[in-house]
Design an enzyme around this catalytic site. Structure first.
Site, short mmCIF file in Angstrom:
data_model
loop_
_atom_site.label_atom_id
_atom_site.label_comp_id
_atom_site.label_asym_id
_atom_site.label_seq_id
_atom_site.Cartn_x
_atom_site.Cartn_y
_atom_site.Cartn_z
CE LYS A 70 -0.47 -3.38 5.44
NZ LYS A 70 -0.09 -2.94 6.78
CB SER A 122 1.09 -1.74 1.63
OG SER A 122 1.62 -2.27 0.42
CE1 TYR A 176 0.40 -6.66 3.97
CE2 TYR A 176 0.62 -5.94 1.69
CZ TYR A 176 0.95 -5.81 3.03
OH TYR A 176 1.83 -4.82 3.43
CB ILE A 225 9.43 -1.23 8.67
CG1 ILE A 225 9.93 -1.70 7.29
CG2 ILE A 225 8.91 0.21 8.59
CD1 ILE A 225 8.83 -1.82 6.22
#
Ligand code: NAP
Length: 241
Positions: A168, A141, A164, A15
């Site tokens: 975010k 995310s 994770y 990305i």
């Protein structure tokens, strides 16, 4: 064309690479951030072949020394930065239940996904302030959305990765905090959700392409003075925090 400069961290692939390509295509002078010189040079060579103005910047966002050295180099060569895309991110080890995920793994994830964008934004702030105006994009995310993760109808409701996901969420909090402070300096700070995208990050299980993922990142990176700040966006509009 423009003489504006942009830095994308973790841009040697996936990305971040596609974001760098798109910004190059839009006429930005791109700093392709990479923690590994060879991977960075290989990616930059590809982009230069496509005609883009790309320089490799050694930057490991988990290292104070690396980030400081990177900011010094950009200061010496350009004296300013118009766009900062905090893209570098990691998932952590194998996905485990929250009760089993080692704290050390969670710390590693926070070092890259939370402290990385914070230290990078802080280090590059004098350069962002030296630009006429600037945009910062935090690549977040949908898994950082507490609104989404507490909604049983959300497609990612069952994805319960403590380190994770919460990294975010914390990154989104950093977006809000920086956006408030930096509004007076005409620096916009927004979070982007690229969506579930086929990259090395997830063994290419995502159903979106990197082209689709980069769309919202590039849109937020190229906002004009009338654009939003302190927001959290997917392609189709704002996401719940
Ligand atoms: N893919 C998805 O479905 C998805 C969905 C939502 C959000 N995101 C977010 O989008 C961003 C990019 O993800 P991706 O799918 O493109 O991941 P990826 O394919 O794993 O690429 C991650 C990039 O970050 C770099 N990186 C990792 N740790 C770093 C560090 N300490 N310092 C500097 N660079 C570092 C990697 O460099 P190396 O090549 O050296 O490892 C690589 O260039 C991440 O923030 C991720 O959380 C991804």
């Amino acid at each position: 064309m423009t003489d504006k400069t942009a830095l994308v961290t973790g841009a040697n692939k996936s990305i971040g690479y596609e974001t760098a390509r798109r910004l190059g295509k839009a006429g930005y002078r791109v700093w392709l951030g990479s923690r590994d010189r060879e991977r960075g040079e290989a990616a930059a060579a590809e982009l230069r072949q496509k005609g883009h103005d790309v320089r490799v910047l050694d930057i490991d966002v988990a290292s104070d020394a690396s980030v400081k050295a990177a900011a010094l180099r950009v200061l010496q060569e350009d004296g300013r930065l118009d766009v900062l895309v905090n893209n570098a991110g990691i998932l952590g080890g194998p996905v485990l239940a929250p009760s089993e995920e080692p704290v050390d793994v969670i710390k590693d994830v926070y070092e890259v996904n939370v402290f990385g964008p914070i230290r990078t934004t802080q280090a590059f702030l004098p350069l962002l302030k030296a630009a006429p105006r600037a945009n910062v994009v935090m690549v977040s995310s949908g898994l950082g959305s507490l609104g989404g993760l507490t909604d049983p109808a959300n497609e990612f409701y069952a994805i319960n990765i403590l380190g994770y996901n919460s990294s975010k969420t914390a990154l989104n909090a950093a977006t809000v905090a920086f956006s408030k402070e930096l509004a007076a300096a005409d620096i916009k700070v927004n979070s982007a959700d690229p969506g579930y995208t086929a990259t090395d990050f997830n063994g290419h299980s995502g159903y979106r392409t990197v082209e689709q993922a980069a769309e919202i990142i590039v849109r937020l990176a190229t906002l004009d003075e009338n654009g939003p700040t302190g927001g959290y966006f997917y392609d189709e509009g704002p996401l719940p925090w």
